[in-house]
Design a protein around this motif. Structure first.
Motif, PDB file in Angstrom:
ATOM      1  N   PHE A 251       0.822  -1.198   0.000  1.00  0.00           N
ATOM      2  CA  PHE A 251       0.000   0.000   0.000  1.00  0.00           C
ATOM      3  C   PHE A 251       0.867   1.263   0.000  1.00  0.00           C
ATOM      4  O   PHE A 251       1.962   1.277   0.555  1.00  0.00           O
ATOM      5  CB  PHE A 251      -0.906   0.037   1.232  1.00  0.00           C
TER       6      PHE A 251
ATOM      7  N   ASP B 158      -3.391   0.359  -3.623  1.00  0.00           N
ATOM      8  CA  ASP B 158      -2.669  -0.902  -3.554  1.00  0.00           C
ATOM      9  C   ASP B 158      -1.671  -1.016  -4.694  1.00  0.00           C
ATOM     10  O   ASP B 158      -1.484  -0.057  -5.476  1.00  0.00           O
ATOM     11  CB  ASP B 158      -3.649  -2.087  -3.544  1.00  0.00           C
TER      12      ASP B 158
ATOM     13  N   ILE C 157      -7.969   2.277  -2.217  1.00  0.00           N
ATOM     14  CA  ILE C 157      -8.490   1.558  -1.057  1.00  0.00           C
ATOM     15  C   ILE C 157      -9.301   2.501  -0.182  1.00  0.00           C
ATOM     16  O   ILE C 157     -10.348   2.145   0.350  1.00  0.00           O
ATOM     17  CB  ILE C 157      -7.329   0.951  -0.235  1.00  0.00           C
TER      18      ILE C 157
ATOM     19  N   THR D 256      -7.852   0.782   7.479  1.00  0.00           N
ATOM     20  CA  THR D 256      -6.772   0.289   6.615  1.00  0.00           C
ATOM     21  C   THR D 256      -5.770  -0.510   7.445  1.00  0.00           C
ATOM     22  O   THR D 256      -5.413  -0.112   8.557  1.00  0.00           O
ATOM     23  CB  THR D 256      -6.041   1.464   5.934  1.00  0.00           C
TER      24      THR D 256
ATOM     25  N   ARG E 146       0.449  -3.022   6.035  1.00  0.00           N
ATOM     26  CA  ARG E 146       0.660  -3.227   4.603  1.00  0.00           C
ATOM     27  C   ARG E 146       1.133  -1.947   3.894  1.00  0.00           C
ATOM     28  O   ARG E 146       1.377  -1.956   2.695  1.00  0.00           O
ATOM     29  CB  ARG E 146      -0.617  -3.736   3.947  1.00  0.00           C
TER      30      ARG E 146
END
Length: 524
Positions: free
Chosen positions: A7, A24, A30, A56, A60
């Motif tokens: 991300f 992403d 996202i 979120t 990531r």
């Protein structure tokens, strides 16, 4: 890097809104938010970051990018700028024009603490104009301290071609002032053209404290969310600087907002050649994409009244936005309608008629006409006089048409990408435009553009084709540009050369040719 950490966060600070997105690895959005820009922009950055990260998986997130108006505002408002000592290495030439001579007096008196023109510098061939006067450099260091300077800007004739004297002057200054004392060198900031390059270098030195506060604030905001990740700032050619590089070269971030919007529009729409109009709450910026990158201006760029020559996108900006104030002056009866250029800005959410406020704005006009939905209450504007609405929309359409025509380089019809929170103001059909596209997530195209930006390197040098072959000179320039891209964070194995420009210098001996090369690559 683990495949689980793909991300990216993109944040862009505008005059009305601060936008943030999380995307992403495939570029899908996202999360996206828009919050009102605060009087202290770093607060808006913190708020947008907190909101966009809700829900979120922060483990990531791998990288974060910021486009900010901090440096531009500091110059325009004459606030937070450091006092700079200006050292030019060019005597006995260039003595007739002092550093900052053409600057507006208010910023010149604020920024330039002491200046000197001493012997040094080179011709484009590398031949010395005069040996560097190292004694004068040492005396200047003492004068800069006495004047209260917090940074030094060093410029030498033809330093983008031969930087030896600037580097030697830096070493002397470091010995006198200490390694921690900031010194900006013109060959790292601008291109050929001594006075404009010197101006850009002075501004860069003056912005170092502002840049430090921005970088520290951004990194602290990330740390508050336990995000120990790579941080970048966007620069004005649509590419990235590492946070540390942005702290050293803040002048390169000026004007990055419109460029982010253009790059974001390009990626979201999947169109590489188009007119792009970014409509915010206060202004509309029009530019043109060529092969996926903004066309750069060929003219000298003025920032806060100071003429510079670093690369900037070719843009037209006018006072047209969702918060632009509309004044009723007998509209519909043949009288002219007074529209802008003033705007309620981020207060459009409380001041517009459609939200119960008392100011007629272009957002009200757009809602009453049916172009806008999802904002405000249409019943609050249903009593607007049809003639007023028609005249206001005609004015908007005329401005959009003029901007589009000015951006196009030929009569051929090309697409128009409408982005920004005020993109609803742009009609579905525009003369000379093949189609009007509003790509997905168009309202946060600026933050998306920051997210998908790549790193770049640029070289602008004069070579002698009589001394070396053309191929050898071009290969050298490409290697230098690629190395600069790597220093900015690009993956060394995925760099591509996007532009090579040669300008023969027929007015000088020796087969001189100005070579400009740009290298771009995805982040490592």
């Amino acid at each position: 890097m683990s495949e689980d950490r793909e991300f990216r966060i993109g944040i862009d600070v505008g005059g009305t809104n601060t936008d943030a997105v999380v995307i992403d690895a495939e570029g899908s959005v996202i999360s996206a938010v828009k919050v009102a820009t605060t009087p202290e922009p770093i607060d808006g950055i913190r708020e947008s970051l907190s909101e966009v990260l809700q829900g979120t998986d922060k483990t990531r997130v791998a990288k974060a990018m910021l486009g900010t108006t901090h440096p531009t505002n500091a110059i325009i408002q004459r606030q937070g700028l450091d006092t700079v000592g200006v050292l030019r290495l060019a005597a006995p030439s260039s003595l007739g024009v002092r550093p900052g001579a053409a600057w507006p007096s208010d910023i010149r008196d604020t920024v330039i603490g002491v200046s000197a023109i001493i012997e040094g510098g080179n011709e484009y061939t590398g031949v010395e104009i005069a040996p560097l006067d190292t004694g004068a450099v040492r005396r200047f260091a003492s004068d800069a301290v006495a004047a209260g300077c917090r940074a030094v800007a060093v410029s030498a004739a033809f330093s983008p071609a031969t930087s030896e004297h600037e580097l030697r002057a830096r070493d002397v200054l470091a010995a006198e002032l200490g390694d921690a004392f900031p010194v900006s060198l013109s060959h790292q900031v601008g291109s050929l053209g001594l006075l404009e390059r010197e101006n850009a270098t002075i501004l860069n030195a003056a912005l170092l404290s502002v840049a430090s506060s921005v970088v520290d604030g951004f990194e602290n905001a990330l740390a508050a969310h336990q995000l120990a990740i790579d941080a970048y700032l966007t620069q004005n050619d649509g590419t990235l600087l590492t946070a540390s590089e942005a702290g050293r070269f803040p002048v390169l971030t000026l004007g990055s907002g419109p460029t982010n919007s253009m790059r974001g529009a390009c990626a979201l729409a999947g169109v590489n050649d188009a007119v792009v109009i970014d409509v915010g709450g206060t202004s509309a910026d029009a530019g043109i994409l060529v092969d996926g990158f903004p066309r750069e201006s060929t003219a000298a760029v003025e920032v806060g009244g100071v003429r510079t020559n670093f690369r900037m996108p070719d843009l037209i900006s006018i006072g047209l936005g969702g918060g632009t104030v509309v004044r009723e002056a007998g509209a519909g009866n043949g009288s002219e309608l007074a529209i802008g250029p003033d705007s309620v800005g981020y207060a459009v959410a409380t001041e517009a008629l459609c939200v119960g406020g008392g100011t007629l704005t272009l957002s009200d006009i757009s809602l009453a006409s049916g172009r806008l939905d999802g904002f405000g209450d249409s019943t609050l504007v249903e009593d607007l006089e049809p003639g007023l609405v028609r005249d206001a929309l005609n004015w908007v359409d005329e401005q959009v048409s003029i901007m589009s025509d000015r951006m196009k380089s030929s009569r051929a019809e090309i697409p128009l990408l409408a982005v920004g929170g005020g993109a609803h103001l742009i009609a579905d059909r525009v003369p000379g435009i093949s189609e009007v596209l509003r790509p997905r997530s168009y309202s946060v195209a600026n933050a998306y553009g920051a997210c998908i930006a790549e790193a770049s390197g640029m070289v602008d040098r004069v070579y002698s084709y009589d001394r070396s072959s053309r191929e050898e000179c071009l290969d050298d320039a490409k290697e230098l540009a690629a190395n600069a891209a790597v220093r900015s964070g690009a993956h060394p194995d995925r760099i591509r050369i996007t532009t090579v420009t040669e300008v023969p210098m027929t007015y000088v001996p020796g087969g001189g040719c100005r070579v400009m090369v740009k290298a771009v690559g995805p982040l490592a």
